[in-house]
Design a protein around this motif. Structure first.
Motif, PDB file in Angstrom:
ATOM      1  N   ALA A  89       3.219  34.894 -40.284  1.00 12.21           N
ATOM      2  CA  ALA A  89       2.272  35.921 -39.868  1.00 12.21           C
ATOM      3  C   ALA A  89       2.319  36.081 -38.353  1.00 12.21           C
ATOM      4  CB  ALA A  89       0.862  35.556 -40.324  1.00 12.21           C
ATOM      5  N   ILE A 103       1.079  29.116 -47.318  1.00 15.87           N
ATOM      6  CA  ILE A 103       2.154  29.904 -46.703  1.00 15.87           C
ATOM      7  C   ILE A 103       2.129  29.634 -45.192  1.00 15.87           C
ATOM      8  CG2 ILE A 103       2.940  32.255 -46.194  1.00 15.87           C
ATOM      9  CD1 ILE A 103       1.747  33.076 -48.916  1.00 15.87           C
ATOM     10  N   TYR A 115      -0.364  41.453 -44.654  1.00 13.12           N
ATOM     11  CA  TYR A 115      -0.836  41.196 -46.019  1.00 13.12           C
ATOM     12  C   TYR A 115       0.112  41.818 -47.041  1.00 13.12           C
ATOM     13  CZ  TYR A 115      -3.676  42.722 -50.084  1.00 13.12           C
ATOM     14  OH  TYR A 115      -4.137  43.029 -51.336  1.00 13.12           O
ATOM     15  N   ARG A 170       1.878  29.678 -41.402  1.00 19.29           N
ATOM     16  CA  ARG A 170       1.268  30.682 -40.513  1.00 19.29           C
ATOM     17  C   ARG A 170       2.276  31.324 -39.580  1.00 19.29           C
ATOM     18  NH1 ARG A 170      -4.347  31.309 -40.068  1.00 19.29           N
ATOM     19  NH2 ARG A 170      -3.989  32.779 -38.394  1.00 19.29           N
ATOM     20  N   TYR A 222      -6.923  36.930 -48.517  1.00 20.01           N
ATOM     21  CA  TYR A 222      -6.178  37.059 -47.260  1.00 20.01           C
ATOM     22  C   TYR A 222      -7.127  36.910 -46.073  1.00 20.01           C
ATOM     23  CZ  TYR A 222      -3.531  39.174 -43.470  1.00 20.01           C
ATOM     24  OH  TYR A 222      -2.923  39.409 -42.259  1.00 20.01           O
ATOM     25  N   ARG A 240      -6.683  32.209 -52.270  1.00 25.52           N
ATOM     26  CA  ARG A 240      -6.857  31.663 -50.919  1.00 25.52           C
ATOM     27  C   ARG A 240      -6.105  30.341 -50.794  1.00 25.52           C
ATOM     28  NH1 ARG A 240     -10.286  27.605 -49.180  1.00 25.52           N
ATOM     29  NH2 ARG A 240     -10.669  27.563 -46.948  1.00 25.52           N
ATOM     30  N   TYR A 244       2.358  38.345 -47.270  1.00 25.17           N
ATOM     31  CA  TYR A 244       1.555  37.501 -48.154  1.00 25.17           C
ATOM     32  C   TYR A 244       1.672  37.893 -49.623  1.00 25.17           C
ATOM     33  CZ  TYR A 244      -0.279  34.567 -44.550  1.00 25.17           C
ATOM     34  OH  TYR A 244      -0.384  33.623 -43.564  1.00 25.17           O
ATOM     35  N   SER A 283      -7.039  39.480 -53.863  1.00 22.89           N
ATOM     36  CA  SER A 283      -5.997  39.122 -52.900  1.00 22.89           C
ATOM     37  C   SER A 283      -6.399  39.577 -51.504  1.00 22.89           C
ATOM     38  CB  SER A 283      -4.646  39.720 -53.302  1.00 22.89           C
ATOM     39  OG  SER A 283      -4.686  41.126 -53.213  1.00 22.89           O
ATOM     40  N   VAL A 322      -6.431  33.831 -43.665  1.00 19.09           N
ATOM     41  CA  VAL A 322      -5.626  34.138 -42.491  1.00 19.09           C
ATOM     42  C   VAL A 322      -6.447  34.650 -41.312  1.00 19.09           C
ATOM     43  CG1 VAL A 322      -3.651  35.447 -41.641  1.00 19.09           C
ATOM     44  CG2 VAL A 322      -3.683  34.644 -44.006  1.00 19.09           C
ATOM     45  N   ALA A 366       3.204  35.546 -52.689  1.00 14.30           N
ATOM     46  CA  ALA A 366       2.196  34.962 -53.577  1.00 14.30           C
ATOM     47  C   ALA A 366       2.394  35.373 -55.027  1.00 14.30           C
ATOM     48  CB  ALA A 366       0.802  35.354 -53.091  1.00 14.30           C
ATOM     49  N   PHE A 414      -2.514  31.184 -50.417  1.00 17.46           N
ATOM     50  CA  PHE A 414      -2.213  31.772 -49.107  1.00 17.46           C
ATOM     51  C   PHE A 414      -2.195  30.703 -48.013  1.00 17.46           C
ATOM     52  CE2 PHE A 414      -3.951  36.291 -50.191  1.00 17.46           C
ATOM     53  CZ  PHE A 414      -2.788  36.546 -50.895  1.00 17.46           C
TER      54      PHE A 414
END
Lengths: 305, 301
Positions: free
Chosen positions: B194, B189, B208, B191, B111, B183, B212, B107, B115, B216, B186
């Motif tokens: 973030a 998700i 994270y 942006r 990330y 990935r 995230y 993970s 990201v 997840a 992620f």
């Protein structure tokens, strides 16, 4: 590897909102980079070096050039391992794909209790091959095995499935196909469910029957799934080991030795590290060549929407 | 069409077959499916019934399908014939450690790839993915040699060979499958989440950890289940690295059992059943994650 990258990143882009992200990336990726270096990508390079040596782990490795590869080419047991692995692949991959495609088509409908029927097909996938092969060894047993008992009701004489050199590889294939069906079925079901209903409706309006709809609509749209299961089955079948280990006890005969068993035997029973590494490289090259050919072929028959 | 309220346009469920014939065909179809399902279950059924028979029943001239009287003692006999309790504990321990290691390390890498922006992101990800198609047997020899060079304080060999460490430490060093799976998740998700957190002063670790990872959970569950299953079913690594019987996993122990109890089918089947039951239970509980995982990535059991 990425430490200088992080610095360059910072300087090169002159701060801004992204500054320092390279450093964070290094932190997040540290375990992965270490793993690549010491456990996967690095060792692959190491395998090349080791394959050029004679090394029993007791004495220092001795550089022998390509001797190991020359020896492999004339090693009957290795050639048999290649032949058996090829047989296994050529029979089990198409067989498994055709049967699972048929079953996926049948399972792709809404009836009460379908979930239970699907579970029955998926269950072998999650069980360990070692335990399952033990059960199949008993099914194939010459004395009171289920298969011979079943065949006896039709008056067929009992067979020695696992010690007859003609029957043993097909017997291993049957067990493996049985165990692998679930994976393919799941991928095919996902592919089938992604086919837009309107396309099938349109075909029906145009008067297409069941078979015509399958042949001209479903099958072309399913080719990506077929391609995908093909890749997985292919790579997987070159690595056959567990089944052979259990079903050809105490050790594989000429009829059942596979490439991975050959690597295991030379590396970890005879401690011929150089020889086992050379065999690993041959396996790698074979997998790479076949996968590449297969990938190249997709332009001709795989239709992406 | 026999249906009185037939619409003008035929719907896909309507075929040119008369309704009664269609029903018969459908019934036949379902019958075949059920028969196939039963056929798939035969080895499991055979395993269970054999595990409860006496040896005499197993080798009888005209054997029965079910044991006349279930012989539960077979399980106690099997359990005590080899240190099966230890095998069980070892399998659980290794599967749990591998699961934790993969979930954390994959993970984190996922990330970064999904990201963060950094130099060499593309090539590094490509290199990682390339390791996916390499059969792991190719690195068996160099990995063995590496673990043989690492010193170990409690091992009789002085190195990692003969210990369980080679069977789980690597799981904390990432993996192509898990990183790829997470990935992809992620990336789905938004942006903006973030970005908003960054504006509020959160650093990448906090983003994270707090955004995230919680979002997840389904993908993390899929990775956890697959890692658990692979470790539980792994055979070649335990037989290469483990030396002491008490450190064996169920698969390695079962293979040893097979060698020592040749022909004692009731005991062997009891052992096989004990080693597959945890995976069957896990599968029934988490069938959804299993199916989604295979459909998404095509990775098999």
């Amino acid at each position: 590897m990425t430490a200088p990258a992080a610095n360059r990143n910072r300087r090169g882009r002159g701060g801004g909102p992204l500054s320092g992200e390279g450093r964070w990336a290094l932190l997040f990726l540290a375990p992965t980079i270490l793993g690549l270096v010491v456990l996967s990508a690095g060792p692959i390079l190491a395998t090349i070096a080791i394959s050029l040596t004679k090394w029993d782990l007791l004495r220092a490795p001795q550089l022998v050039g390509l001797d190991n590869f020359v020896d492999l080419a004339s090693d009957d047991r290795f050639l048999l391992a290649l032949r058996n692995t090829a047989f296994y692949t050529v029979v089990s991959v198409p067989l498994g794909m055709v049967i699972s495609l048929g079953l996926a088509l049948a399972l792709n409908q809404t009836i009460r209790g379908i979930a239970w029927i699907r579970t029955a097909y998926f269950l072998p996938v999650v069980t360990s091959t070692i335990a399952i092969a033990l059960v199949w060894q008993w099914i194939y047993s010459p004395d009171s095995g289920l298969l011979n008992q079943f065949l006896a009701t039709f008056g067929i004489a009992p067979q020695r499935w696992l010690s007859n050199s003609t029957l043993v590889m097909p017997a291993i294939v049957v067990m493996s196909v049985w165990q692998g069906l679930g994976t393919n079925i799941i991928i095919f079901l996902a592919g089938l469910q992604a086919i837009p209903g309107e396309l099938l409706d349109a075909a029906s309006v145009d008067g297409a029957g069941r078979w015509a709809r399958f042949r001209n609509v479903v099958l072309p749209l399913l080719t990506p799934s077929i391609f995908f299961t093909g890749v997985l089955s292919l790579i997987d079948s070159f690595q056959v080991f567990d089944q052979v280990f259990v079903l050809s006890r105490p050790r594989p005969t000429d009829a059942t030795i596979t490439v991975v068993y050959f690597i295991y035997e030379n590396g970890f029973k005879f401690f011929k590290m150089g020889y086992a590494s050379a065999a690993s490289w041959v396996l790698f090259v074979i997998v790479a060549v076949f996968t590449t050919i297969y990938f190249r072929s997709q332009n001709r028959w795989v239709h992406y929407q | 069409m026999t249906a009185p309220t037939a619409p003008v346009l035929p719907s896909p469920s309507q075929s040119p077959w008369p309704r009664r014939l269609r029903t018969t065909r459908r019934a036949l179809f379902i019958g075949v499916l059920i028969l196939g399902g039963i056929l798939m279950m035969v080895p499991f059924f055979w395993m269970i019934t054999t595990s409860l028979k006496t040896r005499a029943e197993v080798f009888a001239v005209s054997p029965t399908i079910l044991p006349t009287q279930p012989r539960w003692e077979n399980y106690a006999e099997m359990w005590n014939a080899l240190p099966f309790a230890a095998f069980f504990v070892n399998s659980v321990k290794l599967a749990a450690l591998n699961t934790i290691g993969q979930v954390i390390s994959c993970s984190m890498a996922a990330y970064a790839f999904a990201v963060l922006r950094f130099r060499f992101r593309g090539p590094l990800f490509g290199l990682l993915l390339a390791t996916l198609i390499i059969p792991f047997q190719v690195v068996l020899v160099p990995n063995f040699i590496l673990y043989r060079m690492l010193p170990h304080p409690f091992s009789t060999s002085g190195n990692w060979i003969g210990t369980q460490e080679p069977l789980w430490v690597g799981a904390f060093l990432g993996g192509a499958f898990g990183t790829f799976l997470l990935r992809q998740f992620f990336l789905s998700i938004p942006r903006e989440l973030a970005d908003a957190a960054r504006v509020d002063g959160a650093n990448p670790w906090q983003i994270y950890r707090r955004i995230y990872l919680p979002l997840a959970k389904p993908a993390l569950a899929t990775l956890a289940i697959f890692t658990f299953m692979w470790t539980w079913n792994d055979f070649i690594n335990p037989i290469i690295y483990l030396r002491d019987v008490n450190s064996f996993t169920l698969t390695a122990g079962l293979s040893l059992f097979q060698g020592q109890f040749v022909g004692k089918w009731p005991l062997l089947m009891a052992g096989a059943l004990v080693s597959v039951i945890p995976m069957i239970i896990l599968f029934i509980i988490a069938q959804r994650q299993f199916v989604r995982g295979i459909a998404m990535t095509g990775i098999k059991g």
